[in-house]
Design a protein around this motif. Structure first.
Motif, short mmCIF file in Angstrom:
data_model
loop_
_atom_site.label_atom_id
_atom_site.label_comp_id
_atom_site.label_asym_id
_atom_site.label_seq_id
_atom_site.Cartn_x
_atom_site.Cartn_y
_atom_site.Cartn_z
N MET A 119 0.80 -1.22 0.00
CA MET A 119 0.00 0.00 0.00
C MET A 119 0.84 1.28 0.00
N PHE A 120 2.05 1.24 0.58
CA PHE A 120 2.77 2.49 0.78
C PHE A 120 4.22 2.50 0.30
N ILE A 121 4.88 1.35 0.23
CA ILE A 121 6.30 1.33 -0.16
C ILE A 121 6.48 0.91 -1.62
N VAL A 122 5.81 -0.15 -2.01
CA VAL A 122 5.96 -0.67 -3.37
C VAL A 122 5.53 0.33 -4.46
N PRO A 123 4.46 1.14 -4.26
CA PRO A 123 4.09 2.10 -5.31
C PRO A 123 5.22 3.03 -5.72
N ASN A 124 5.97 3.54 -4.76
CA ASN A 124 7.09 4.42 -5.08
C ASN A 124 8.19 3.66 -5.81
N ALA A 125 8.46 2.41 -5.37
CA ALA A 125 9.46 1.57 -6.05
C ALA A 125 9.00 1.23 -7.47
N SER A 126 7.71 0.99 -7.64
CA SER A 126 7.17 0.67 -8.97
C SER A 126 7.35 1.84 -9.93
#
Length: 359
Positions: A119-126
């Motif tokens: 919800m909060f970390i992977v979106p920025n990495a994506s």
């Protein structure tokens, strides 16, 4: 928490961590071996490459969390079974349900980690992962639709461009139409192109024409060039294909609501991203059930048989997930059902295997 709980939970988390440390570096090396030529040819800076592989680790690692978890459970539970430890635990008076408690605790810990990462970390990495990929690894390929773009901004406003150049932030054959409450055309703006001017923070229209309908009269306004403002952003003309993956929980809900108001044709693909984030933590519990049921019984052939069966189940699970996901994105199939059906089917399978393992 008893000694039994600590013992199994320690093995659960340690084996899962070992799987991550073992397979993620292998994935990085394979990806680097495949892409190093493109990185050199396109002169990717070293600092951007390092950031890319940091994002790659988070993005791919989170995606494969359920599979790593599944294999971890099969691996260490099979060792417990082969060493007759499970028989000893159950023979001491511990029920099978009590034996499962540390597995539920471990699954809960992993599910919470997966939830907050998704919800909060992977979106920025994506975002970083995909931007690097299209900048250096798929250079020249478009990451969005760039022709015949139609958008409904709200109930009354519609825009259209025949083609869009995202690098130059310019759209060609631009049309803006506003309708009144009676769904009658209020006015129409057309231009040869529309360009976003960063310096002045305005839109620049070339060969501007405006037809203003006032009752039975029509007022025509023309200009060679006009600088003006609109309520939409130039990037909203055609968002990148991975846009939903780059938004956190709250941003994604707002984005989906906005796209639904616009009548976006690919709304199901955005909804699928949302539901998959919620379904991934649930998969941790489903795969834990199946993993324990498969590997807690001592079998002829040992751990190899359990791992082979487990890998087969994992691939079938992934196959069903992909099939129903594709159906939802490319047809009118419900995204919610596309997420529920595979998880429900394998949840039932897990309960069935668990009942057999108890006997």
């Amino acid at each position: 928490m008893t000694i039994l709980d600590r013992y199994i939970l320690k093995r659960y988390l340690a084996t899962f961590g070992m799987m991550l440390l073992l397979f993620i570096p292998i994935g990085i090396m394979l990806n680097l071996a495949e892409q190093i030529g493109k990185m050199i040819d396109n002169e990717a800076p070293l600092n951007e490459i390092l950031i890319y592989y940091l994002n790659f680790t988070i993005y791919i690692g989170h995606l494969l969390f359920p599979i790593f978890l599944f294999l971890s459970i099969i691996f260490f539970t099979s060792k417990l079974a082969s060493n007759t430890e499970i028989v000893a635990i159950l023979s001491s008076g511990v029920s099978y349900g009590r034996f499962l408690r540390p597995y539920w605790i471990g699954a809960t810990i992993i599910a919470i980690i997966m939830f907050f990462m998704g919800m909060f970390i992977v979106p920025n990495a994506s975002k970083g992962f995909n931007e690097f990929k299209f900048k250096y690894l798929k250079k020249g390929k478009q990451d969005r639709v760039t022709s015949n773009i139609f958008n409904q901004l709200n109930e009354n406003d519609f825009i259209y461009v025949s083609s869009f150049d995202p690098a130059r932030k310019i759209g060609y054959n631009f049309t803006f139409e506003r309708f009144n409450e009676d769904q009658e055309l209020d006015y129409k703006i057309s231009a040869a192109n529309i360009r976003w001017v960063d310096k002045d923070s305005v839109y620049r229209l070339t060969n501007y024409n405006k037809r203003d309908l006032r009752g039975e009269n029509e007022v025509l306004e023309t200009k060679r060039r006009l600088d003006t403002l609109f309520t939409f952003k130039i990037e909203d003309l055609t968002p990148v294909s991975y846009i939903a993956e780059t938004k956190n929980l709250f941003e994604l809900n707002t984005f989906i609501a906005a796209q639904r108001r616009k009548g976006a044709s690919n709304i199901n693909s955005y909804i699928m991203v949302k539901y998959k984030r919620w379904a991934l933590p649930v998969a941790a519990f489903i795969l834990t059930i199946i993993g324990v049921a498969v590997s807690s019984v001592k079998r002829r052939g040992g751990m190899g048989v359990n791992l082979a069966f487990g890998i087969g189940v994992a691939f079938i699970y992934i196959f069903f997930d992909k099939v129903f996901g594709t159906l939802a994105e490319q047809s009118g199939f419900s995204p919610l059902l596309a997420i529920i059906i595979p998880n429900l089917a394998f949840g039932v399978l897990g309960i069935y295997l668990l009942q057999n393992a108890k006997r």
